[in-house]
Design a protein around this motif. Structure first.
Motif, PDB file in Angstrom:
ATOM      1  N   ILE A   1       0.877  -1.174   0.000  1.00  0.00           N
ATOM      2  CA  ILE A   1       0.000   0.000   0.000  1.00  0.00           C
ATOM      3  C   ILE A   1       0.909   1.217   0.000  1.00  0.00           C
ATOM      4  N   ALA A   2       1.067   1.816  -1.159  1.00  0.00           N
ATOM      5  CA  ALA A   2       2.029   2.914  -1.296  1.00  0.00           C
ATOM      6  C   ALA A   2       1.568   4.170  -0.565  1.00  0.00           C
ATOM      7  N   GLN A   3       0.281   4.491  -0.657  1.00  0.00           N
ATOM      8  CA  GLN A   3      -0.263   5.702  -0.045  1.00  0.00           C
ATOM      9  C   GLN A   3      -1.280   5.307   1.024  1.00  0.00           C
ATOM     10  N   ALA A   4      -0.796   4.997   2.209  1.00  0.00           N
ATOM     11  CA  ALA A   4      -1.684   4.561   3.288  1.00  0.00           C
ATOM     12  C   ALA A   4      -2.370   5.759   3.941  1.00  0.00           C
ATOM     13  N   ILE A   5      -3.632   5.581   4.327  1.00  0.00           N
ATOM     14  CA  ILE A   5      -4.328   6.651   5.042  1.00  0.00           C
ATOM     15  C   ILE A   5      -3.881   6.708   6.498  1.00  0.00           C
ATOM     16  N   ASP A   6      -3.323   5.607   6.997  1.00  0.00           N
ATOM     17  CA  ASP A   6      -2.790   5.585   8.355  1.00  0.00           C
ATOM     18  C   ASP A   6      -1.930   4.336   8.520  1.00  0.00           C
ATOM     19  N   THR A   7      -0.950   4.429   9.405  1.00  0.00           N
ATOM     20  CA  THR A   7      -0.073   3.306   9.729  1.00  0.00           C
ATOM     21  C   THR A   7       0.026   3.206  11.239  1.00  0.00           C
ATOM     22  N   LEU A   8      -0.304   2.044  11.785  1.00  0.00           N
ATOM     23  CA  LEU A   8      -0.287   1.831  13.231  1.00  0.00           C
ATOM     24  C   LEU A   8       0.672   0.683  13.539  1.00  0.00           C
TER      25      LEU A   8
ATOM     26  N   PRO B   1     -13.762  -5.610  -2.704  1.00  0.00           N
ATOM     27  CA  PRO B   1     -14.476  -6.363  -3.748  1.00  0.00           C
ATOM     28  C   PRO B   1     -13.814  -6.298  -5.117  1.00  0.00           C
ATOM     29  N   ASP B   2     -13.115  -5.195  -5.415  1.00  0.00           N
ATOM     30  CA  ASP B   2     -12.467  -5.080  -6.724  1.00  0.00           C
ATOM     31  C   ASP B   2     -11.074  -5.715  -6.744  1.00  0.00           C
ATOM     32  N   GLY B   3     -10.686  -6.363  -5.635  1.00  0.00           N
ATOM     33  CA  GLY B   3      -9.402  -7.053  -5.590  1.00  0.00           C
ATOM     34  C   GLY B   3      -8.247  -6.220  -5.082  1.00  0.00           C
ATOM     35  N   THR B   4      -8.466  -4.927  -4.860  1.00  0.00           N
ATOM     36  CA  THR B   4      -7.401  -4.088  -4.305  1.00  0.00           C
ATOM     37  C   THR B   4      -7.305  -4.309  -2.797  1.00  0.00           C
ATOM     38  N   LEU B   5      -6.207  -3.886  -2.233  1.00  0.00           N
ATOM     39  CA  LEU B   5      -5.993  -4.083  -0.799  1.00  0.00           C
ATOM     40  C   LEU B   5      -6.599  -2.937  -0.001  1.00  0.00           C
ATOM     41  N   ASP B   6      -7.480  -3.286   0.925  1.00  0.00           N
ATOM     42  CA  ASP B   6      -8.002  -2.297   1.865  1.00  0.00           C
ATOM     43  C   ASP B   6      -7.068  -2.133   3.057  1.00  0.00           C
ATOM     44  N   VAL B   7      -6.514  -3.266   3.521  1.00  0.00           N
ATOM     45  CA  VAL B   7      -5.700  -3.263   4.742  1.00  0.00           C
ATOM     46  C   VAL B   7      -4.584  -4.291   4.596  1.00  0.00           C
ATOM     47  N   THR B   8      -3.398  -3.960   5.104  1.00  0.00           N
ATOM     48  CA  THR B   8      -2.353  -4.970   5.306  1.00  0.00           C
ATOM     49  C   THR B   8      -2.076  -5.073   6.799  1.00  0.00           C
ATOM     50  N   TRP B   9      -1.714  -6.282   7.218  1.00  0.00           N
ATOM     51  CA  TRP B   9      -1.486  -6.564   8.638  1.00  0.00           C
ATOM     52  C   TRP B   9      -0.247  -7.449   8.703  1.00  0.00           C
TER      53      TRP B   9
ATOM     54  N   GLY C   1      -3.760   1.129   6.261  1.00  0.00           N
ATOM     55  CA  GLY C   1      -5.027   1.239   5.557  1.00  0.00           C
ATOM     56  C   GLY C   1      -4.843   1.815   4.167  1.00  0.00           C
ATOM     57  N   GLY C   2      -5.483   1.188   3.181  1.00  0.00           N
ATOM     58  CA  GLY C   2      -5.390   1.674   1.812  1.00  0.00           C
ATOM     59  C   GLY C   2      -6.210   2.936   1.593  1.00  0.00           C
ATOM     60  N   PRO C   3      -5.989   3.623   0.479  1.00  0.00           N
ATOM     61  CA  PRO C   3      -6.684   4.894   0.211  1.00  0.00           C
ATOM     62  C   PRO C   3      -8.204   4.774   0.224  1.00  0.00           C
TER      63      PRO C   3
ATOM     64  N   LEU D   1     -11.736  11.122   8.347  1.00  0.00           N
ATOM     65  CA  LEU D   1     -11.278  11.587   9.650  1.00  0.00           C
ATOM     66  C   LEU D   1     -11.807  10.701  10.769  1.00  0.00           C
ATOM     67  N   LEU D   2     -13.104  10.372  10.714  1.00  0.00           N
ATOM     68  CA  LEU D   2     -13.681   9.511  11.742  1.00  0.00           C
ATOM     69  C   LEU D   2     -13.120   8.091  11.652  1.00  0.00           C
ATOM     70  N   THR D   3     -12.867   7.625  10.439  1.00  0.00           N
ATOM     71  CA  THR D   3     -12.256   6.301  10.271  1.00  0.00           C
ATOM     72  C   THR D   3     -10.930   6.233  11.014  1.00  0.00           C
ATOM     73  N   ARG D   4     -10.098   7.248  10.827  1.00  0.00           N
ATOM     74  CA  ARG D   4      -8.793   7.242  11.479  1.00  0.00           C
ATOM     75  C   ARG D   4      -8.925   7.297  12.998  1.00  0.00           C
ATOM     76  N   LEU D   5      -9.828   8.128  13.502  1.00  0.00           N
ATOM     77  CA  LEU D   5      -9.995   8.258  14.948  1.00  0.00           C
ATOM     78  C   LEU D   5     -10.526   6.971  15.568  1.00  0.00           C
ATOM     79  N   VAL D   6     -11.584   6.423  14.967  1.00  0.00           N
ATOM     80  CA  VAL D   6     -12.214   5.229  15.534  1.00  0.00           C
ATOM     81  C   VAL D   6     -11.283   4.026  15.438  1.00  0.00           C
ATOM     82  N   VAL D   7     -10.640   3.859  14.283  1.00  0.00           N
ATOM     83  CA  VAL D   7      -9.768   2.698  14.091  1.00  0.00           C
ATOM     84  C   VAL D   7      -8.596   2.727  15.069  1.00  0.00           C
ATOM     85  N   ARG D   8      -8.040   3.898  15.318  1.00  0.00           N
ATOM     86  CA  ARG D   8      -6.922   3.976  16.252  1.00  0.00           C
ATOM     87  C   ARG D   8      -7.313   3.459  17.639  1.00  0.00           C
TER      88      ARG D   8
END
Length: 413
Positions: A227-234, A320-328, A348-350, A360-367
């Motif tokens: 995931i080259a452009q992650a929305i967040d990295t934890l 669903p389109d085969g792209t990566l949403d998340v790597t772990w 998290g993928g773009p 913004l809420l995705t990042r806050l809640v997921v953290r």
């Protein structure tokens, strides 16, 4: 309780520093094995001993102002910086003792340290205007189980009567400051070593940290490139008192349902079925493309993207389109014999949005949610891996298995 043995002398250091006129020694008790102590000594930074760093900055301010000494980087390993400053290793018996030496105009503001290619050259140095500083860092048993003395002893030998008189004046001023800086260093090493050794010594803090260091958060890990452009990295980590080969079996059998569980809150992610406390042979060899179900009975979950036995595995959640949403990604680093640092990173993928929430809420809640679940999982993994053979035997009864350790044909094609 057994009385502690006194701090023992070092015969090799006495031979090396013979004739030294000025000496000091400070020791602290560390509840960690010698390997963990020396690893902590190699890794400790000035940032972890701020008062000592401040004293050093005051001491070397004139040299820095004159451009003769670069500014200290508080994030770099302290001992590495010391060695690059002209200190020479004279004897290396780690993890028992390391003896080093430095020749410089130690009594002056601008100390002008000499550099030597070998111990022979250092020992032959006899410029009468200089002093030689010898330092021993060593570990010795205290006589109590799980404890060691961490000793830093230094001795200065002036190479002429004039240099001795000059250094004596300097010594009266610098000795208290030097002792305080040494004490700060030893305490920082002790904190690191005891934190790393929490597993093998059986010590348990009420709150066992899963916090990754700054270096660990900045470090590139396998799977980052997916995931080259992650929305967040934890990134989180835990130190486990076992070798990587003993931690690995617990990682590869993760997954809900017929797999081993996620070792987290089973009532949330494993249908209230307890995660296994045994190593399951049938789950030990997953292939790339294998599915690690998110919940029991689900056909969705994390796909195994890459695996390096006893080192790293990367899972991914596909959109669903085969792209990566998340790597772990899970990475095992052996930081000392029988001591493993387990690092875990989620990216998290773009296009990823937690249950459709705005970015913004995705990042806050997921953290928040991820920290709660990830901490529980890391502690669950650590407790299982650190359990002895009687507590965590290999499961000799193969449970019902749905074949998810091998890649489904649709994924293998």
């Amino acid at each position: 309780m057994t009385r502690r043995s006194p701090v023992p002398p070092s015969p090799p250091f006495e031979v090396t520093a013979r004739g030294a006129q000025f000496r000091d020694r400070i020791a602290v008790v560390v509840k960690a094995p010698s390997e963990a102590i020396f690893q902590a000594l190699r890794d400790v930074t000035l940032r972890e001993m701020r008062f000592a760093w401040l004293l050093g900055e005051l001491r070397h301010f004139p040299s820095r102002l004159a451009g003769r000494m670069p500014a200290a980087d508080s994030r770099r390993p302290f001992m590495k910086a010391v060695m690059e400053g002209g200190t020479l290793v004279l004897r290396d018996d780690a993890p028992r003792e390391v003896i080093s030496g430095l020749a410089a105009l130690l009594h002056r503001v601008h100390q002008a340290p000499q550099r030597f290619a070998s111990r022979t050259a250092f020992e032959a140095f006899d410029d009468p205007s200089h002093e030689q500083l010898f330092m021993s860092v060593r570990v010795a048993p205290t006589g109590r189980t799980g404890e060691n003395w961490l000793v830093l002893e230094h001795a200065t030998r002036a190479l002429s009567p004039l240099a001795e008189r000059k250094f004596a004046r300097y010594w009266r001023v610098i000795k208290p400051m030097g002792a305080f800086a040494t004490w700060q260093l030893l305490r920082a090493v002790r904190r690191r070593a005891e934190r790393a050794a929490v597993g093998p010594l059986g010590s348990r803090r009420r709150w066992r940290s899963v916090r990754a260091t700054m270096d660990e958060r900045a470090r590139a890990l396998p799977g980052d490139e997916r995931i080259a452009q992650a929305i967040d990295t934890l990134t989180h980590g835990v130190t486990i008192g076992r070798a990587p080969r003993d931690v690995w079996p617990w990682l590869v059998q993760m997954g809900a349902g017929s797999r081993g569980g996620w070792y987290s809150y089973d009532w949330l992610d494993n249908g209230r079925q307890p995660s296994v406390r045994r190593i399951v042979p049938a789950l030990q060899h997953p292939a790339v493309g294998a599915l690690f179900p998110a919940l029991p009975g689900m056909t969705e979950g994390f796909t195994l993207l890459a695996i390096e036995p006893e080192r790293a595995l990367t899972l991914g959640w596909l959109a669903p389109d085969g792209t990566l949403d998340v790597t772990w990604t899970f990475v095992l680093d052996e930081i000392a014999p029988g001591l493993t640092r387990l690092l875990v990173r989620v990216r998290g993928g773009p296009g990823y949005r937690f249950h459709g929430l705005p970015l913004l809420l995705t990042r806050l809640v997921v953290r928040v949610v991820h920290f709660i679940m990830q901490r529980k999982q890391l502690l669950g993994l650590a407790s299982r891996a650190e359990g002895d053979a009687a507590a965590c035997p290999i499961d000799t009864v193969i449970p019902p298995h749905d074949g998810q350790d091998t890649a489904p044909e649709s994924r293998a094609s």
